[in-house]
Design a protein around this motif. Structure first.
Motif, short mmCIF file in Angstrom:
data_model
loop_
_atom_site.label_atom_id
_atom_site.label_comp_id
_atom_site.label_asym_id
_atom_site.label_seq_id
_atom_site.Cartn_x
_atom_site.Cartn_y
_atom_site.Cartn_z
N LYS A 133 0.84 -1.19 0.00
CA LYS A 133 0.00 0.00 0.00
C LYS A 133 0.88 1.26 0.00
N ARG A 134 1.88 1.23 0.88
CA ARG A 134 2.76 2.40 0.97
C ARG A 134 3.59 2.55 -0.31
N GLU A 179 2.75 1.77 -3.24
CA GLU A 179 1.88 2.33 -4.27
C GLU A 179 1.76 3.85 -4.08
N GLU A 180 1.58 4.28 -2.85
CA GLU A 180 1.48 5.71 -2.55
C GLU A 180 2.74 6.45 -2.98
N LEU A 181 3.91 5.81 -2.66
CA LEU A 181 5.18 6.46 -2.99
C LEU A 181 5.37 6.57 -4.50
N ALA A 190 2.99 6.76 -6.65
CA ALA A 190 2.07 7.81 -7.09
C ALA A 190 2.71 9.18 -6.86
N LYS A 191 3.41 9.32 -5.77
CA LYS A 191 4.05 10.58 -5.41
C LYS A 191 5.11 10.98 -6.44
N ARG A 214 2.35 5.88 -10.83
CA ARG A 214 1.34 4.92 -10.37
C ARG A 214 0.98 3.90 -11.46
N ASP A 265 10.63 6.05 5.27
CA ASP A 265 10.50 7.44 5.71
C ASP A 265 11.75 7.96 6.43
#
Lengths: 223, 398
Positions: free
Chosen positions: A121-122, A124-126, A128-129, A133, A160
């Motif tokens: 999940k993380r 994928e977020e990264l 996208a950032k 994505r 992080d």
């Protein structure tokens, strides 16, 4: 102060010949800085970066990262520093070819013991950032250099860390992609990350708030 | 753990050809062990199983074994038989005579070995396992009647012999009452080239004045006493003949012991051969894993640079070699079982002994276990080498 370098020296031994790479380097870096280290090749800038990033060990002197003296850390503890406190971005991207983008980004979390669902999940977020994505299931070989480097940045952010280290992060991509990458690093800096990049390109160094120069293993100028 | 396995699986499947070759190396070693040991156990069981049916039996012969050969020292008398009957625990005693005789069939004369003995005893020794192709077996009150082995009937004379044909044994007329089936390897030399007649007829035909017996079989009531009774028989007969080592009384127990020791040596040799195959396989694994480490120096460096600890790298490589060796071990077991069946089929048709391989669960477990151990051990050195790599040097190869 997040990084303090005291009287740092590094000598490489090539058979019987000793080659000094760093001579008595002193440096302090505040949290949230964007620092560029410039210098010709062989000036010791990459060696300095590797020691700050706990990839390499100094011959003399001390390095404090987030208050901890890295000289007193065991190999496992150094691995933890690399995993949790420092994110590395290499000139050669250094992605793992058998893994897709998503898996590459989640790898540091895998080593940190994060649950699979959480880390995917993380990751994928990264991705996208960094604007990738829709490419997350692609393998590195199916992406351009610039895209690979963005995956590498996402990977550096996985756990992080407070510090992002880039060794010529734009050295292997074209100017446009290089600008995108520097833009992302700039954004990260504005979010509070400490960024340190090594470069010999003044245009790249212009993104940094502070530039130091090296020659023959010594710091010799600061702007 | 699942993640490590997934990753190891992916790395292995990236290098399919090499993985399969390594896996084959282990599989062959394990298959060799499993099949050879199973066939060995199966044979042993087939033979000992057949022999234990005769556990209450003592065979007495007038001579002794010197190594592999038998030296006949004389023959038994009626007194010997009477004395054996008197020993406590003895259930029945049958004596047998045998000797070469001139047999004439339709004007053709051939020397043939003739057996005379108790009809019931001969029946349990030969008719039950071999069976008759035609006719009937001898009866106690038969006199000039014979039953002939299959080769006597079909090969010895120009014309085949059938039931109710007449032949002469040492000049005396006999009627053929029955013909044996062709015997399996175990019985072939005992039955196929022989003629069987009653003891009464043998005394007359084999023609010696004192009726000398060449062979006595004794059945006992209690199997546990069989060794003890065998010893007493030897002593009694030796006394009768005034010799120290005249008679040899053999029990199935002593034969079983001999056969079992032969088989345990055989198994040792087979396992030794298979072990050599495994050593070769383990060198193969080590080689594969070392190649994988070298090939992935850069990758390992990257993993360490982004925070992998030594033990993360170590376990990744160990899991890889474990997966290869586990799969190799399982494949080896399956192939081994099939191979054992094929070998058994071939061996039983060649030797005409019926047996099935005895695949013991322990052997399968040991096979997989050995494969895993071999995999772990030969994977450990490369894995350790991988885990000790300095990240900065490894990354530089990129």
């Amino acid at each position: 102060m997040i990084i303090r370098v005291e009287h740092l020296s590094k000598v490489y031994r090539m058979g019987k010949v000793e080659v000094p790479a760093l001579r008595d380097v002193n440096l302090e870096i505040e949290e949230g800085e964007f620092l560029a280290i410039m210098g010709p090749s062989g000036s010791g800038k990459s060696t300095l970066l590797n020691i700050i990033g706990c990839l390499d060990k100094p011959t003399g002197g001390r390095v404090f990262i987030d208050g901890a003296n890295t000289a007193s850390l065991s190999e496992n503890e150094l691995a933890e520093v690399r995993r949790d406190k420092v994110g590395f971005v290499f000139q050669q991207f250094n992605l793992i070819h058998s893994l897709n983008a998503l898996e590459n980004v989640s790898l540091p979390m895998f080593f940190a013991g994060v649950k699979r669902s959480e880390r995917l999940k993380r990751a994928e977020e990264l991705l996208a950032k960094v604007g990738l994505r829709e490419r997350m299931h692609h393998k590195p070989m199916e992406m351009s250099g610039g895209q690979q480097q963005r995956v590498a940045i996402a990977r550096a952010l996985a756990n992080d860390p407070k510090i992002i280290i880039g060794d010529e992060p734009t050295g292997n991509v074209d100017t446009e992609a290089g600008n995108v990458i520097m833009g992302i690093l700039g954004d990260l800096n504005r979010e509070g990350k400490t960024i340190i990049v090594v470069t010999h390109d003044p245009g790249i160094a212009a993104h940094a708030k502070r530039v130091i120069r090296m020659r023959d293993g010594r710091l010799f100028g600061e702007e | 753990m699942i993640d490590i396995m997934l990753m190891a699986y992916r790395d292995l499947s990236e290098r399919k050809a090499r993985t399969i070759l390594t896996l084959l190396g282990i599989a062959v070693g394990i298959a060799a062990i499993v099949s050879l040991v199973s066939v060995g156990y199966g044979m042993q069981e087939a033979i000992t199983g057949e022999l234990t049916a005769f556990a209450d039996l003592i065979t007495v012969m007038p001579g002794k074994f010197a190594g592999m050969s038998y030296v006949e020292l004389g023959s038994f008398t009626d007194r010997d038989i009477r004395d054996i009957r008197r020993i406590g625990g003895v259930k029945e005693v049958t004596a047998m005579m045998h000797g070469a005789a001139e047999v004439e069939y339709r004007d053709e004369r051939k020397p043939v070995f003739v057996f005379g003995g108790d009809t019931d005893a001969l029946s349990s020794f030969y008719v039950e396992p071999v069976g008759l192709a035609e006719g009937r077996w001898l009866r106690e009150n038969d006199y000039k009647v014979c039953v002939i082995g299959n080769r006597v009937a079909t090969e010895f004379f120009d014309e085949p012999i059938h039931v109710n044909d007449k032949l002469r044994i040492n000049g005396e007329k006999f009627i053929v009452a029955g013909v044996f089936n062709k015997a399996s390897t175990l019985y072939a030399t005992d039955v196929d080239p022989h003629i069987f007649i009653t003891l009464r007829a043998a005394r007359d035909v084999l023609g010696n004045e004192k009726a000398k017996y060449k062979y006595i079989t004794v059945r006992v009531y209690n199997i546990n006493e069989v060794e003890e009774i065998a010893e007493r028989i030897e002593d009694r007969i030796n006394d009768n003949h005034g010799l120290d080592e005249f008679a040899t009384a053999m029990t199935m127990g002593s034969m079983l012991e001999r056969i079992n020791s032969v088989f345990s040596i055989l198994r040792g040799v087979l396992v030794g051969i298979a072990a050599i195959a495994l050593v070769v396989a383990s060198i193969g694994i080590m080689n594969t894993m070392l190649m994988a480490v070298m090939e992935r120096t850069h990758e390992i460096g990257v993993m360490k640079a982004i925070g992998a600890k030594n033990r993360d790298v170590l376990s990744l490589f160990l899991v890889e070699s474990c997966i290869v060796s586990l799969m190799g071990g399982l494949a080896g077991c399956i192939v081994g079982v099939i191979l054992a069946r094929v070998v058994s089929l071939i061996v039983s048709s060649v030797l005409e002994i019926e047996f099935v391989p005895d695949v013991k669960a322990g052997v399968l477990l040991a096979g997989v276990g050995v494969a895993m151990c071999v995999g772990m051990l030969s994977g450990f050195y490369p894995a350790r080498k991988a885990s000790k790599m300095s990240p900065v040097e490894a990354v530089r190869y990129g």
